[in-house]
Design an enzyme around this catalytic site. Sequence first.
Site, PDB file in Angstrom:
ATOM      1  N   HIS A   1     -97.239 -66.246 -15.117  1.00 28.89           N
ATOM      2  CA  HIS A   1     -98.273 -66.970 -15.862  1.00 28.89           C
ATOM      3  C   HIS A   1     -98.692 -67.810 -16.645  1.00 28.89           C
ATOM      4  O   HIS A   1     -99.599 -67.433 -17.335  1.00 28.89           O
ATOM      5  CB  HIS A   1     -97.127 -68.522 -15.051  1.00 28.89           C
TER       6      HIS A   1
ATOM      7  N   ARG B   1    -101.296 -86.369 -22.245  1.00 27.88           N
ATOM      8  CA  ARG B   1    -100.903 -85.230 -20.957  1.00 27.88           C
ATOM      9  C   ARG B   1    -101.131 -83.858 -21.935  1.00 27.88           C
ATOM     10  O   ARG B   1    -100.599 -82.406 -21.296  1.00 27.88           O
ATOM     11  CB  ARG B   1     -99.861 -85.799 -20.655  1.00 27.88           C
TER      12      ARG B   1
ATOM     13  N   ARG C   1     -79.871 -90.859  -5.260  1.00 26.57           N
ATOM     14  CA  ARG C   1     -80.599 -91.165  -6.661  1.00 26.57           C
ATOM     15  C   ARG C   1     -82.392 -91.371  -6.030  1.00 26.57           C
ATOM     16  O   ARG C   1     -82.466 -92.451  -7.204  1.00 26.57           O
ATOM     17  CB  ARG C   1     -79.606 -92.646  -6.570  1.00 26.57           C
TER      18      ARG C   1
ATOM     19  N   GLU D   1     -96.162 -88.629 -20.751  1.00 28.93           N
ATOM     20  CA  GLU D   1     -96.627 -87.284 -21.902  1.00 28.93           C
ATOM     21  C   GLU D   1     -96.214 -88.611 -23.241  1.00 28.93           C
ATOM     22  O   GLU D   1     -95.186 -87.763 -24.105  1.00 28.93           O
ATOM     23  CB  GLU D   1     -95.554 -86.051 -21.849  1.00 28.93           C
TER      24      GLU D   1
ATOM     25  N   HIS E   1     -95.941 -69.720 -23.140  1.00 30.08           N
ATOM     26  CA  HIS E   1     -94.752 -69.590 -22.329  1.00 30.08           C
ATOM     27  C   HIS E   1     -93.994 -68.640 -23.471  1.00 30.08           C
ATOM     28  O   HIS E   1     -93.404 -68.288 -22.633  1.00 30.08           O
ATOM     29  CB  HIS E   1     -94.454 -70.994 -22.776  1.00 30.08           C
TER      30      HIS E   1
ATOM     31  N   HIS F   1    -100.962 -72.994 -23.630  1.00 28.93           N
ATOM     32  CA  HIS F   1     -99.196 -72.729 -23.052  1.00 28.93           C
ATOM     33  C   HIS F   1     -98.474 -72.729 -24.234  1.00 28.93           C
ATOM     34  O   HIS F   1     -97.534 -72.527 -24.337  1.00 28.93           O
ATOM     35  CB  HIS F   1     -99.205 -74.080 -22.606  1.00 28.93           C
TER      36      HIS F   1
ATOM     37  N   ASN G   1    -101.464 -78.941 -22.170  1.00 26.55           N
ATOM     38  CA  ASN G   1    -100.740 -77.415 -22.771  1.00 26.55           C
ATOM     39  C   ASN G   1    -101.696 -76.559 -23.482  1.00 26.55           C
ATOM     40  O   ASN G   1    -101.104 -75.216 -24.408  1.00 26.55           O
ATOM     41  CB  ASN G   1     -99.738 -77.546 -23.904  1.00 26.55           C
TER      42      ASN G   1
ATOM     43  N   LYS H   1    -107.187 -83.463 -13.513  1.00 25.83           N
ATOM     44  CA  LYS H   1    -104.977 -83.371 -13.981  1.00 25.83           C
ATOM     45  C   LYS H   1    -104.982 -84.799 -13.519  1.00 25.83           C
ATOM     46  O   LYS H   1    -103.999 -84.869 -14.556  1.00 25.83           O
ATOM     47  CB  LYS H   1    -103.924 -82.856 -13.271  1.00 25.83           C
TER      48      LYS H   1
ATOM     49  N   GLU I   1    -105.339 -71.911 -14.516  1.00 24.90           N
ATOM     50  CA  GLU I   1    -105.186 -73.378 -15.886  1.00 24.90           C
ATOM     51  C   GLU I   1    -107.102 -74.017 -14.683  1.00 24.90           C
ATOM     52  O   GLU I   1    -107.034 -74.509 -15.346  1.00 24.90           O
ATOM     53  CB  GLU I   1    -104.292 -73.743 -13.871  1.00 24.90           C
TER      54      GLU I   1
ATOM     55  N   LYS J   1     -94.098 -83.820 -12.782  1.00 22.59           N
ATOM     56  CA  LYS J   1     -93.442 -83.146 -13.546  1.00 22.59           C
ATOM     57  C   LYS J   1     -92.375 -82.580 -12.068  1.00 22.59           C
ATOM     58  O   LYS J   1     -92.921 -81.065 -11.505  1.00 22.59           O
ATOM     59  CB  LYS J   1     -93.160 -82.261 -14.063  1.00 22.59           C
TER      60      LYS J   1
END
Length: 367
Positions: A269, A245, A131, A240, A256, A252, A249, A230, A195, A153
């Site tokens: 990427h 946040r 956990r 987010e 993506h 992105h 993107n 960041k 990035e 994340k």
Amino acid sequence: MTPTQNQTIIEVKTSPTPGSSYQVLVEDGLLTKAGSLIRQHPALQGSCVILSDDRVAPLYAQSLTNSLQNAGYAPKLITVPAGEKSKSMAILEEVCGQMVTAGLDRSSFLIALGGGVIGDLGGFAAAIYFRGIPLVQIPTTIVAQVDSSVGGKTGLNLPQGKNLVGSFHQPALVLADPLTLRSLPPREFTEGLAEMVKHAAIRDPAMLEQIPPAWTPNLAPIIARNIAIKAAIVTADEKETTGERALLNFGHTIGHAIENAAGYGKFLHGEAISLGLIVALQLSRQLAGLSAEDACAVQQTLQRLGLPLDLRPAPPPEALLASMRTDKKFSAGQIRFVLLRRLGDAFLSSSVTEPTLLEVLEQLRAD
Ligand code: NAD
Ligand code: GLY
């Protein structure tokens, strides 16, 4: 911890307990000091595993192991195949099983040594093992150093799409050693720079001219500058929820879609993000009043760094739109797009419609 000479420490505030936070250390040669730095952290006193991939482990796992052993740890190394395919439920089960076999319990911790794949997989394993156990991120790609290792994340891919399973699990400590970036193949080094361009465009325009096109000694200051951007954003909007946040993107949404529609691996990427930035700049010109001069400054930086600008090799517009409809950022039938009013001034817009997007994509392919 207080920084030593040549070391930068960036503090990232997190919410579980008011006032809690973790540190990101940036310094050349940090890998060899990892053991003693980890030993100073009160939550990192139990047994540990190093999770890495089969390209990074041969380069850096021994050095990390030696450093941990010198600090009194007896780490076990778990290695998974390099590449996006390791962000899977099957590999996660394998990793957790090996952690049980290694005798890890709730007082143990996991060290993720590698790029964003290892950080996301290891982070998710740490989030759910017993956990939740503490996580140390030792990122070895540009993407991982300036982006994925910071902010908590973690996640895996499903056959249906990327990053569809995951959790927020903040690291206890992040150690970014820019010397490890030296062994990146040129294409992997270059893609990571996308990035940095994104960070520069949304928060720090002066950085555009300072991003180096290839590995150089003394990368630490620019890595630290990106981590600070960041860190500020994820400190302001950890989960987010406020939209801040989501500014990360920028580029992105289309990026993506390009990765997904082209089939993962065709574009790296950062290459897909570079094309996504080109589209986001054009939309910003049409819908948010971005000046030609500002858009040009970003485009010229992408070009100088060797990142792609030409949309024609990407999948056709209709395929990109179809792919976007399955994206997490496509909510309730609306495309959420990050646009720029001017360099350094990004905002989340719902005003990009499918017809506008199609028109811009067609226009860029025709240019
Ligand atoms: P990656 O982890 O696949 O690394 C790229 C390649 O470089 C791999 O083959 C790896 O073995 C190799 N490599 C790594 N470090 C090396 C080194 N120092 N020298 C030589 N080779 C090295 O890819 P990535 O670009 O680091 O990360 C991409 C992943 O990160 C994606 O899965 C993406 O979804 C995820 N990501 C997550 C977040 C987040 O916030 N969690 C943010 C951005 C990206
Ligand atoms: N890479 C985007 C984020 O961390 O939110």
